[in-house]
Design a protein around this motif. Structure first.
Motif, short mmCIF file in Angstrom:
data_model
loop_
_atom_site.label_atom_id
_atom_site.label_comp_id
_atom_site.label_asym_id
_atom_site.label_seq_id
_atom_site.Cartn_x
_atom_site.Cartn_y
_atom_site.Cartn_z
N LEU A 152 -17.13 13.19 4.69
CA LEU A 152 -18.72 13.37 4.35
C LEU A 152 -19.25 14.64 4.70
N CYS A 153 -19.02 14.96 6.08
CA CYS A 153 -19.68 16.28 6.51
C CYS A 153 -18.32 16.94 6.94
N SER A 154 -17.80 17.82 6.14
CA SER A 154 -16.54 18.49 6.44
C SER A 154 -16.54 19.59 7.60
N SER A 155 -17.72 20.10 7.97
CA SER A 155 -18.04 21.15 8.79
C SER A 155 -17.94 20.41 10.43
N ILE A 156 -17.86 19.15 10.43
CA ILE A 156 -17.97 18.51 11.99
C ILE A 156 -16.60 18.52 12.41
N ASN A 157 -16.69 18.82 13.59
CA ASN A 157 -15.41 18.58 14.52
C ASN A 157 -15.69 17.02 14.94
N VAL A 158 -14.60 16.33 14.50
CA VAL A 158 -14.80 14.73 15.06
C VAL A 158 -14.57 14.57 16.48
N ASN A 159 -13.97 15.53 17.14
CA ASN A 159 -13.91 15.33 18.58
C ASN A 159 -15.18 15.63 19.30
N ASN A 160 -16.12 16.36 18.73
CA ASN A 160 -17.57 16.38 19.25
C ASN A 160 -18.30 15.50 18.98
N ILE A 161 -18.01 14.47 18.20
CA ILE A 161 -19.02 13.13 18.00
C ILE A 161 -19.25 12.38 19.19
N ILE A 162 -20.25 11.96 19.44
CA ILE A 162 -20.35 11.05 20.53
C ILE A 162 -21.03 9.62 19.96
N SER A 163 -21.63 9.72 18.65
CA SER A 163 -22.06 8.34 18.32
C SER A 163 -22.62 8.75 16.71
N TYR A 164 -22.65 7.78 16.02
CA TYR A 164 -23.25 7.88 14.92
C TYR A 164 -24.24 6.49 14.45
N GLU A 165 -25.03 6.96 13.37
CA GLU A 165 -25.83 5.68 12.97
C GLU A 165 -25.60 5.69 11.29
N ILE A 166 -25.86 4.53 10.83
CA ILE A 166 -26.21 4.24 9.28
C ILE A 166 -27.37 3.86 9.17
N ILE A 167 -28.23 4.66 8.39
CA ILE A 167 -29.69 4.12 8.21
C ILE A 167 -29.67 3.73 6.51
N ASN A 168 -30.44 2.84 6.22
CA ASN A 168 -30.72 2.58 4.80
C ASN A 168 -31.83 3.09 4.58
N ASN A 169 -32.06 3.02 2.93
CA ASN A 169 -33.04 4.04 2.35
C ASN A 169 -34.60 3.70 2.73
N LEU A 170 -34.71 2.58 3.51
CA LEU A 170 -36.11 2.29 4.12
C LEU A 170 -36.13 2.99 5.52
N GLY A 171 -35.36 3.55 6.13
CA GLY A 171 -35.30 4.27 7.42
C GLY A 171 -34.93 3.18 8.32
N ILE A 172 -34.38 2.01 8.05
CA ILE A 172 -34.12 0.97 9.09
C ILE A 172 -32.47 1.49 9.48
N THR A 173 -32.17 1.49 10.92
CA THR A 173 -31.03 1.72 11.34
C THR A 173 -30.05 0.26 11.11
N ILE A 174 -28.98 0.49 10.36
CA ILE A 174 -28.10 -0.75 9.95
C ILE A 174 -26.99 -0.80 11.25
N ILE A 175 -26.46 0.33 11.40
CA ILE A 175 -25.23 0.33 12.36
C ILE A 175 -25.77 1.51 13.43
N ASN A 176 -25.31 1.29 14.56
CA ASN A 176 -25.38 2.39 15.55
C ASN A 176 -23.99 2.27 16.61
N LYS A 177 -23.28 3.12 16.58
CA LYS A 177 -22.02 3.22 17.29
C LYS A 177 -22.05 4.22 18.33
N ASN A 178 -21.49 4.01 19.48
CA ASN A 178 -20.98 4.87 20.36
C ASN A 178 -19.63 5.35 20.08
N ILE A 179 -19.18 6.54 20.77
CA ILE A 179 -17.89 7.03 20.57
C ILE A 179 -16.66 6.08 20.85
#
Length: 70
Positions: free
Chosen positions: A1-28
């Motif tokens: 999805l984001c080819s410019s991201i070094n995955v080793n620098n990621i500490i967390s991610y969120e998946i947000i729906n089109n209403l702005g509600i966080t569906i998934i929130n995960k740490n590294i």
């Protein structure tokens, strides 16, 4: 999805729906790496537009939009 991201620098991610509600929130510690590729299971998501928000070690936020079509 984001080819410019070094995955080793990621500490967390969120998946947000089109209403702005966080569906998934995960740490590294929940992330699965495979050959420097980040694997995120979206099989439980319903059809629709979602936003993926990454947080890096530098506290930088990076966003990407994706579509689930079932």
């Amino acid at each position: 999805l984001c080819s410019s991201i070094n995955v080793n620098n990621i500490i967390s991610y969120e998946i947000i729906n089109n209403l702005g509600i966080t569906i998934i929130n995960k740490n590294i510690d929940s992330l699965i790496y495979n050959n420097n590729n980040l694997k995120i299971d979206i099989s439980n998501l319903n059809s629709g537009v979602y936003f993926l928000k990454f947080r890096t070690h530098e506290n930088q936020l990076l966003f990407s939009r994706f579509l689930v079509n079932k």
